[in-house]
Enzyme design. Structure first.
Site, PDB file in Angstrom:
ATOM      1  N   TYR A   1       6.733  70.832 -14.769  1.00 44.53           N
ATOM      2  CA  TYR A   1       6.394  71.942 -15.657  1.00 44.53           C
ATOM      3  C   TYR A   1       5.910  73.157 -14.861  1.00 44.53           C
ATOM      4  CZ  TYR A   1       4.485  74.267 -19.804  1.00 44.53           C
ATOM      5  OH  TYR A   1       4.218  75.157 -20.823  1.00 44.53           O
TER       6      TYR A   1
ATOM      7  N   LYS B   1       7.642  76.915 -14.717  1.00 39.11           N
ATOM      8  CA  LYS B   1       6.972  78.136 -15.161  1.00 39.11           C
ATOM      9  C   LYS B   1       6.777  79.132 -14.018  1.00 39.11           C
ATOM     10  CE  LYS B   1       6.733  77.014 -19.472  1.00 39.11           C
ATOM     11  NZ  LYS B   1       7.539  77.723 -20.483  1.00 39.11           N
TER      12      LYS B   1
END
Length: 278
Positions: free
Chosen positions: A159, A163
């Site tokens: 993740y 990002k």
């Protein structure tokens, strides 16, 4: 059809991940301010409910069951949106997932699924919509980054990588496209009260870590993130390009904070006199 009023009257936007969470809130906000909406998600039932509610607001709506990892399908949906709505003025690629595991035990699929949806899927959406916006010389895109793009986070190597990559993508598109009339920005939320948060984060971590270190002391509501996104899409933000707007309740404003940021202040900066949290 009666002419609609509002900040986005006469405009149309494409939203992915629109069936729930931030994407749903964005679609509703834009429709409530006069926009027409092209909404995509893998949740067919959620899309049907969203379509009905947006049409009740007077919006023209096109929906599609779409896996944003499929570049060809994404291109087709953008073309269908332009044909059905008559135009596109921007996009908000909200589709995203989170899968948690320690880095040393994270399997290939867990890593690649998050990168493919959170980064590649966003790129495919931006590329397809960007072609339309660049041809007309105007438009705006807002991506969904995260405060996780400010540092590492244990258990979220996939993740965090997605990002951080998304911030780089956003800024690069802003540099490439800004002088051609297309602005590209991002919002970086803290925890948002969505099913992804409620289903994916243990309550003890949410209360004792995330909320404890957030000066506002609560999760954001999806509508609060949608309001920030609407601002970045609007003419009021006409000179904002390549920005990553932190919508995080103050979490990244400090460091080593505790008790909603009031730890040292409450005790006169003397840790021996620290009060217990009431």
């Amino acid at each position: 059809m009666t002419a609609r009023s509002g900040r986005f009257a006469g405009r149309a936007f494409l939203v992915t991940g629109a069936a729930r969470g931030i994407g749903e809130a964005v679609a509703r906000q834009l429709a409530s301010e006069g926009a027409d909406v092209a909404a995509a998600d893998l949740d067919t039932a959620g899309l049907s409910a969203l379509q009905a509610s947006l049409q009740a607001l007077g919006a023209r709506v096109i929906v599609k069951n779409l896996d944003t990892r499929d570049a060809s399908a994404t291109n087709s949906f953008v073309a269908d949106a332009v044909q059905h709505l008559g135009r596109l003025d921007g996009a908000i690629p909200c589709a995203g997932i989170a899968r948690t595991a320690a880095a040393e035990t994270m399997d290939d699929k867990t890593f690649s699924d998050v990168l493919d949806i959170n980064l590649k899927g966003v790129f495919y959406t931006c590329r397809a919509v960007g072609e339309v916006l660049l041809a007309q010389g105007r438009g705006a895109i807002v991506t969904i980054a995260s405060i996780t793009a400010k540092g590492g986070q244990p258990g979220r190597a996939n993740y965090a990588a997605s990002k951080w990559g998304l911030v780089g993508l956003t800024k690069t598109l802003a540099v490439e496209w800004g002088h051609r009339g297309v602005r590209v920005n991002a919002v970086a939320p803290n925890g948002v009260d969505t099913p992804m948060i409620r289903d994916g984060i243990p309550p003890a971590f949410l209360d004792d870590v995330m909320l404890d270190r957030t000066p506002l002391g609560r999760l954001a509501q999806p509508a609060e993130i949608a309001s920030a996104i609407a601002f970045l899409l609007s003419d009021e933000a006409s000179y904002i390009n390549g920005a990553v707007l932190e919508v995080d309740g103050g979490l990244t404003a400090g460091f080593l904070t505790h008790r909603h940021g009031a730890d040292f202040a409450r005790a006169g900066a003397n840790p021996k006199n620290m009060e217990k949290k009431p």
